[in-house]
Structures are given as C-alpha cells and as structure tokens.
Design an enzyme around this catalytic site. Sequence first.
Site, mmCIF file in Angstrom:
data_model
loop_
_atom_site.group_PDB
_atom_site.id
_atom_site.type_symbol
_atom_site.label_atom_id
_atom_site.label_comp_id
_atom_site.label_asym_id
_atom_site.label_seq_id
_atom_site.Cartn_x
_atom_site.Cartn_y
_atom_site.Cartn_z
ATOM 1 N N ARG A 234 -53.131 6.721 1.874
ATOM 2 C CA ARG A 234 -54.130 5.691 1.603
ATOM 3 C C ARG A 234 -55.494 6.241 2.002
ATOM 4 O O ARG A 234 -55.623 6.902 3.047
ATOM 5 C CB ARG A 234 -53.844 4.416 2.394
ATOM 6 N N GLU A 263 -61.821 2.713 -3.178
ATOM 7 C CA GLU A 263 -61.295 3.005 -4.522
ATOM 8 C C GLU A 263 -61.765 1.912 -5.456
ATOM 9 O O GLU A 263 -61.630 0.741 -5.097
ATOM 10 C CB GLU A 263 -59.765 3.041 -4.513
ATOM 11 N N HIS A 282 -55.849 8.191 -7.715
ATOM 12 C CA HIS A 282 -54.642 7.516 -7.221
ATOM 13 C C HIS A 282 -53.490 7.598 -8.244
ATOM 14 O O HIS A 282 -53.040 6.586 -8.791
ATOM 15 C CB HIS A 282 -54.952 6.041 -6.867
HETATM 16 C C1 DGY Z 1 -47.783 2.979 -3.655
HETATM 17 O O1 DGY Z 1 -46.775 2.627 -4.267
HETATM 18 O O2 DGY Z 1 -48.047 2.536 -2.538
HETATM 19 C C2 DGY Z 1 -48.681 3.977 -4.320
HETATM 20 O O3 DGY Z 1 -49.838 4.219 -3.614
HETATM 21 C C3 DGY Z 1 -48.993 3.565 -5.726
HETATM 22 O O4 DGY Z 1 -47.995 4.009 -6.468
#
Ligand code: DGY
Length: 321
Positions: A234, A263, A282
């Site tokens: 993240r 983001e 992402h």
């Molecule tokens: C998640 O699933 O947490 C990813 O960051 C997005 O696919």
Amino acid sequence: MTKPKVFVTREIPDKGLDLVKEFCDADIWPHEIPPARAELVARVRDVDGLLSMLTEKVDAELMDAAPRLKVISNFAVGVDNVDVPAATARKIPVGNTPGVLTDATADMAFALLMSAARRVTEGERYVRAGKWKTWSPQFLLGADFAGATLGIIGFGRIGQAVAKRAQGFDLRVIYFDPSSQPAFGATPVDLDALLHESDFISLHVPLTEETRHMINAGALSKMKPNAVLVNTARGPVVDPQALYAALKSKQIFAAALDVTEPEPLPVDSPLLELDNCIIIPHLGSASKHTRDMMSLLAAQNLIAGLKGEQLPNCVNKKVYY
Ligand code: DGY
C-alpha cells in the site's frame, strides 16, 4: 420473491458479476472513475449489500447512510479502505479476496524488482527518445541478482510467494515478520538487520497505523546505497517525501512502486521526475484469471452475507460470536 438490493461500485468481471445479477437487484456503477462521495452516499441509502473497490472509503458515515446494510464485500485482499471496527460494531460482516491474487502480486513485485535493478524502463525511455547511438561498456549498469540479499517485510502469503520466486535467482532471502514462520529458505531477522543487510527490499505488509510510513527517512538511511525498494503493498507504507529525498541524493539506488500515496499520483509529483523511480498504477493483481477469481470471491461473499450465512472470506468473524 423480491431480490436484495446491492450497489456494485464498478463493473467487475462477468464471472462474479453474473452471479450478483442473478441473485440481486444490482445497481452497477458504469463509469471508469469511481462514484464521488455524495453519489456513493446517495446510492447506498436503501441497499442490503455493498460490493466496493479499494477506491471507496467505506467508513462509519457511509454505513450509517445505509441503515439496511447487511454485508460489505471488498474487491481486494486489503481492507484498509474499510473501517472494519465500525462495521463490526454494527454487526456488518466485511469480506475480502485473499489467496487468488498471491501469485499475480508476487509476479509483479519480481517484475518491478528486476526492472528497477536492471534499469529496464530507463533503457526503454532512452531508446524511444532516439538517444541510442552505440553499445557502451559502462552504460546503464545495474545490479547483480545471484548472491544478493532480498529482504521481505511482511511474510504472509504474498511475501512468501516472492521468497519462492527468489530461490530461482540464487538470492539469499531474509524477512521481517514476527508472526510468520520461516519458509522457502528465508531467514527471519529484525527490521534493523533487514534494512542494513538487504540489497533489495520488497514490502508486503497491510496498511495499519503501525505500518503507515514505516519506510521513512530513518528507515531509508539504514539501507545500502545499492538498495532497490519495491512496494506492491500500500502506498502509505512509504513516506513519499523521504523516498524522493533518498532517491534524488542517491542514498539508495532505485525504487519501484505499484502503489503510491496518494493514488492516483498527481502528474506533478516530484517522484515522476526521477529516472531511478519506476511507478505503475496499482496493477499487482491485474491479470485476467486473477481478476476473474477476485470477482467470484467478492460475489460469493456478498451473496453469503445477504443470505445471512457466514462469508467464505470474512475479515471480522467477531460479528458471528
Ligand atoms: C488488493 O487486493 O488489496 C490489491 O491491492 C488490489 O488487487
């Protein structure tokens, strides 16, 4: 019989969406850009279920705007966009999509690591800019993999899948995660040792109050000058200002980010000026089969919650006790 009402905040793959449509009276947001907050609040007023993306803030205010809400199904493994304690307090189960995106995300972490360490995107930009005039013995030199040390922060499913891939590259693997057992030849170490010893560092922790800006100026100052940092976890796990300073001054060699804070990353972000920083939007779980399976798990969680059954993948099982 009337079907339960749900709001699905984006068009997910048919594999899951067809199930949702069959079982529910579904309002599906048709646009690429997510619903603005006011629109989201308005759309959930009379729904029984919400199928959300990581782009939606599902907080107490939103839950209170949806008095009939019985289930929140998040189309992601990470649930940092959902106020889980607020959902638990309201007895609303929250579902996520673990497991099915492990390989795709680990593949992406490795792709980013190799691209940054071997300067793939820099080379590509060079060719496209028409600058390629000859072969040069000392040009765009990158890092060697065999014998290098990979440090993995967060050794859950995805961190372990990265360690598994590292075996094929003759990397020594160390990890920091007090709650995980060794696997795939990786050795547990404390965080300081990992930061000091690693040539490559890959982040695989969830975003929590403890991990927010875990990679800050202090952590970056402990890394080797040849270190390559990869973030597919993240964005806010890394302090972007501190990272910019470390990359600009060559305190570390390079970074590759699948996730950023914020983001989307604004086009005027200073990080985008740097040749030694790769940024992609992402895409960790963005493969066809993975997204199909995520849609299926998200639909199954949603429908189970609407039926009053336990979600197949529930992050707040406390709601059932
Ligand atoms: C998640 O699933 O947490 C990813 O960051 C997005 O696919």
